[in-house]
Each structure stands twice: as structure tokens, then as C-alpha cells.
Motif scaffolding. Structure first.
Motif, PDB file in Angstrom:
ATOM      1  N   GLN A   1       0.846  -1.198   0.000  1.00 16.74           N
ATOM      2  CA  GLN A   1       0.000   0.000   0.000  1.00 16.74           C
ATOM      3  C   GLN A   1       0.880   1.247   0.000  1.00 16.74           C
ATOM      4  O   GLN A   1       1.744   1.413   0.839  1.00 16.74           O
ATOM      5  CB  GLN A   1      -0.883   0.007   1.246  1.00 16.74           C
ATOM      6  N   VAL A   2       0.627   2.094  -0.973  1.00 20.38           N
ATOM      7  CA  VAL A   2       1.407   3.311  -1.103  1.00 20.38           C
ATOM      8  C   VAL A   2       0.931   4.353  -0.090  1.00 20.38           C
ATOM      9  O   VAL A   2      -0.267   4.574   0.076  1.00 20.38           O
ATOM     10  CB  VAL A   2       1.312   3.888  -2.517  1.00 20.38           C
ATOM     11  N   GLN A   3       1.881   4.959   0.583  1.00 18.19           N
ATOM     12  CA  GLN A   3       1.551   6.048   1.502  1.00 18.19           C
ATOM     13  C   GLN A   3       2.507   7.209   1.277  1.00 18.19           C
ATOM     14  O   GLN A   3       3.723   7.006   1.156  1.00 18.19           O
ATOM     15  CB  GLN A   3       1.646   5.594   2.952  1.00 18.19           C
ATOM     16  N   LEU A   4       1.948   8.400   1.223  1.00 19.31           N
ATOM     17  CA  LEU A   4       2.716   9.634   1.197  1.00 19.31           C
ATOM     18  C   LEU A   4       2.274  10.435   2.412  1.00 19.31           C
ATOM     19  O   LEU A   4       1.092  10.761   2.542  1.00 19.31           O
ATOM     20  CB  LEU A   4       2.452  10.425  -0.079  1.00 19.31           C
ATOM     21  N   VAL A   5       3.210  10.761   3.281  1.00 18.21           N
ATOM     22  CA  VAL A   5       2.872  11.435   4.527  1.00 18.21           C
ATOM     23  C   VAL A   5       3.640  12.749   4.609  1.00 18.21           C
ATOM     24  O   VAL A   5       4.869  12.756   4.706  1.00 18.21           O
ATOM     25  CB  VAL A   5       3.195  10.559   5.742  1.00 18.21           C
ATOM     26  N   GLU A   6       2.883  13.846   4.566  1.00 16.67           N
ATOM     27  CA  GLU A   6       3.483  15.168   4.664  1.00 16.67           C
ATOM     28  C   GLU A   6       3.641  15.583   6.126  1.00 16.67           C
ATOM     29  O   GLU A   6       2.848  15.176   6.981  1.00 16.67           O
ATOM     30  CB  GLU A   6       2.632  16.227   3.960  1.00 16.67           C
ATOM     31  N   SER A   7       4.625  16.407   6.379  1.00 15.41           N
ATOM     32  CA  SER A   7       4.821  16.986   7.708  1.00 15.41           C
ATOM     33  C   SER A   7       5.545  18.311   7.564  1.00 15.41           C
ATOM     34  O   SER A   7       6.092  18.617   6.495  1.00 15.41           O
ATOM     35  CB  SER A   7       5.606  16.037   8.608  1.00 15.41           C
ATOM     36  N   GLY A   8       5.529  19.094   8.632  1.00 12.15           N
ATOM     37  CA  GLY A   8       6.278  20.347   8.644  1.00 12.15           C
ATOM     38  C   GLY A   8       5.451  21.599   8.470  1.00 12.15           C
ATOM     39  O   GLY A   8       5.984  22.714   8.528  1.00 12.15           O
ATOM     40  N   GLY A   9       4.162  21.445   8.237  1.00  5.63           N
ATOM     41  CA  GLY A   9       3.317  22.622   8.107  1.00  5.63           C
ATOM     42  C   GLY A   9       3.134  23.316   9.444  1.00  5.63           C
ATOM     43  O   GLY A   9       3.540  22.821  10.492  1.00  5.63           O
ATOM     44  N   ALA A  23       7.258  11.830   3.291  1.00  5.22           N
ATOM     45  CA  ALA A  23       7.847  10.511   3.423  1.00  5.22           C
ATOM     46  C   ALA A  23       7.006   9.507   2.650  1.00  5.22           C
ATOM     47  O   ALA A  23       5.794   9.413   2.861  1.00  5.22           O
ATOM     48  CB  ALA A  23       7.920  10.118   4.897  1.00  5.22           C
ATOM     49  N   ALA A  24       7.648   8.768   1.759  1.00 11.75           N
ATOM     50  CA  ALA A  24       6.948   7.822   0.899  1.00 11.75           C
ATOM     51  C   ALA A  24       7.250   6.393   1.316  1.00 11.75           C
ATOM     52  O   ALA A  24       8.368   6.073   1.735  1.00 11.75           O
ATOM     53  CB  ALA A  24       7.366   8.033  -0.553  1.00 11.75           C
ATOM     54  N   SER A  25       6.250   5.542   1.198  1.00 16.00           N
ATOM     55  CA  SER A  25       6.429   4.117   1.456  1.00 16.00           C
ATOM     56  C   SER A  25       5.521   3.333   0.525  1.00 16.00           C
ATOM     57  O   SER A  25       4.524   3.861   0.006  1.00 16.00           O
ATOM     58  CB  SER A  25       6.122   3.774   2.915  1.00 16.00           C
ATOM     59  N   GLY A  26       5.887   2.065   0.307  1.00 14.80           N
ATOM     60  CA  GLY A  26       5.066   1.205  -0.523  1.00 14.80           C
ATOM     61  C   GLY A  26       5.263   1.374  -2.016  1.00 14.80           C
ATOM     62  O   GLY A  26       4.493   0.829  -2.809  1.00 14.80           O
ATOM     63  N   LEU A  27       6.271   2.148  -2.404  1.00 16.34           N
ATOM     64  CA  LEU A  27       6.576   2.313  -3.822  1.00 16.34           C
ATOM     65  C   LEU A  27       8.087   2.398  -4.004  1.00 16.34           C
ATOM     66  O   LEU A  27       8.823   2.628  -3.040  1.00 16.34           O
ATOM     67  CB  LEU A  27       5.890   3.560  -4.391  1.00 16.34           C
ATOM     68  N   THR A  91      -0.664  30.794   1.965  1.00 13.72           N
ATOM     69  CA  THR A  91      -1.514  30.022   2.871  1.00 13.72           C
ATOM     70  C   THR A  91      -2.362  29.032   2.081  1.00 13.72           C
ATOM     71  O   THR A  91      -3.076  29.414   1.144  1.00 13.72           O
ATOM     72  CB  THR A  91      -2.427  30.956   3.679  1.00 13.72           C
ATOM     73  N   ALA A  92      -2.265  27.763   2.454  1.00 12.54           N
ATOM     74  CA  ALA A  92      -2.977  26.698   1.743  1.00 12.54           C
ATOM     75  C   ALA A  92      -2.681  25.368   2.428  1.00 12.54           C
ATOM     76  O   ALA A  92      -1.806  25.280   3.289  1.00 12.54           O
ATOM     77  CB  ALA A  92      -2.531  26.636   0.282  1.00 12.54           C
ATOM     78  N   VAL A  93      -3.411  24.364   2.007  1.00 13.96           N
ATOM     79  CA  VAL A  93      -3.045  22.987   2.328  1.00 13.96           C
ATOM     80  C   VAL A  93      -2.087  22.525   1.239  1.00 13.96           C
ATOM     81  O   VAL A  93      -2.390  22.647   0.047  1.00 13.96           O
ATOM     82  CB  VAL A  93      -4.268  22.064   2.409  1.00 13.96           C
ATOM     83  N   TYR A  94      -0.937  22.028   1.650  1.00 14.50           N
ATOM     84  CA  TYR A  94       0.092  21.575   0.715  1.00 14.50           C
ATOM     85  C   TYR A  94       0.059  20.054   0.623  1.00 14.50           C
ATOM     86  O   TYR A  94       0.080  19.358   1.647  1.00 14.50           O
ATOM     87  CB  TYR A  94       1.459  22.062   1.175  1.00 14.50           C
ATOM     88  N   TYR A  95       0.037  19.576  -0.617  1.00 14.54           N
ATOM     89  CA  TYR A  95      -0.064  18.155  -0.892  1.00 14.54           C
ATOM     90  C   TYR A  95       1.179  17.658  -1.611  1.00 14.54           C
ATOM     91  O   TYR A  95       1.682  18.307  -2.532  1.00 14.54           O
ATOM     92  CB  TYR A  95      -1.273  17.852  -1.767  1.00 14.54           C
ATOM     93  N   CYS A  96       1.596  16.480  -1.221  1.00 12.17           N
ATOM     94  CA  CYS A  96       2.692  15.768  -1.874  1.00 12.17           C
ATOM     95  C   CYS A  96       2.073  14.850  -2.937  1.00 12.17           C
ATOM     96  O   CYS A  96       1.022  14.256  -2.702  1.00 12.17           O
ATOM     97  CB  CYS A  96       3.398  14.962  -0.797  1.00 12.17           C
ATOM     98  N   ALA A  97       2.731  14.753  -4.088  1.00 12.02           N
ATOM     99  CA  ALA A  97       2.244  13.892  -5.169  1.00 12.02           C
ATOM    100  C   ALA A  97       3.383  13.071  -5.745  1.00 12.02           C
ATOM    101  O   ALA A  97       4.520  13.545  -5.817  1.00 12.02           O
ATOM    102  CB  ALA A  97       1.606  14.738  -6.266  1.00 12.02           C
ATOM    103  N   ALA A  98       3.042  11.862  -6.164  1.00  7.59           N
ATOM    104  CA  ALA A  98       4.003  10.974  -6.812  1.00  7.59           C
ATOM    105  C   ALA A  98       3.389  10.481  -8.117  1.00  7.59           C
ATOM    106  O   ALA A  98       2.202  10.113  -8.160  1.00  7.59           O
ATOM    107  CB  ALA A  98       4.325   9.785  -5.914  1.00  7.59           C
TER     108      ALA A  98
END
Length: 121
Positions: A1-9, A23-27, A91-98
Motif C-alpha cells: 500500500q502506497v503512503q505519502l505522509v506530509e509533515s512540517g506545516g 515521506a513515501a512508502s510502498g513504492l 496560505t494553503a493545504v500543501y499536498y505531496c504527489a508521486a
């Protein structure tokens, strides 16, 4: 299962800095182009910065060029976004993409859950 977990906001004053991590896992991390998008309230999700599978200088939206720096550490399966000279309009929600393709797009394969960045004036 692919997971991308953002942090630092978080909350920062205008002119300040933040560093986001993804941080990415499962890929197989180095097989994916990576990038950051953001979505402000009432607005569509927009591209912020991207980086190729092998890394390099990255490419940026005009609105953040010269202020933000994207990087990746393929040994740690992690991508970063160093944000400086922050403005209230960041100002926004920041998303990580792969994405398995050459570059990330709004239809990228995998997305994180997002991390809130709030810049006060």
C-alpha cells in the motif's frame, strides 16, 4: 500500500520560513517523479514545484520561483520543500504527489493527505 505522509506545516509570520517533508512508502521511490501542490480555500488545487526521478534542480510555479526549493533524498524515500520569504498568499493545504510519468501533474498517481501552511501578515 502506497503512503505519502506530509509533515512540517504550521503557522508562520510573513517573511518566515518552513520546510515541508513528504515521506513515501510502498513504492519504488526513485521510479516516481515527485512534486508539491497546494489548495487554498475556495480555490482549485495548483502546482507548486516538481522534481524528476533522479533529482536535480526542480521546476517551479512562477508564484514561488526564487522563494521555494524542492529536493529529494532517494536513499530516505523523502522529498522536501524549503519555503522562504513566505507571503500570506502562500496560505494553503500543501499536498505531496508521486507520479510514474516524467513529471507530476494534477492527475498524479498518488497523493498525501496534506499539511496546512498558514502565513500571517
Amino acid at each position: 500500500q502506497v503512503q505519502l505522509v506530509e509533515s512540517g506545516g504550521g503557522l508562520v509570520q510573513a517573511g518566515g520560513s518552513l520546510r515541508l517533508s513528504c515521506a513515501a512508502s510502498g513504492l519504488t521511490f526513485n521510479s516516481y517523479a515527485m512534486g508539491w501542490f497546494r489548495q487554498a480555500p475556495g480555490k482549485e488545487r495548483e502546482f507548486v514545484a516538481g522534481i524528476l526521478r533522479i533529482g536535480g534542480n526542480g521546476y517551479y510555479a512562477d508564484s514561488v520561483k526564487g522563494r521555494f526549493t524542492i529536493s529529494r533524498d532517494n536513499a530516505k524515500n523523502t522529498m522536501y520543500l524549503q519555503m522562504s520569504s513566505l507571503k500570506p498568499e502562500d496560505t494553503a493545504v500543501y499536498y505531496c504527489a508521486a507520479h510514474r510519468g516524467v513529471v507530476v501533474t494534477i492527475t498524479s498517481d498518488y497523493w498525501g493527505q496534506g499539511t496546512q501552511v498558514t502565513v500571517s501578515s
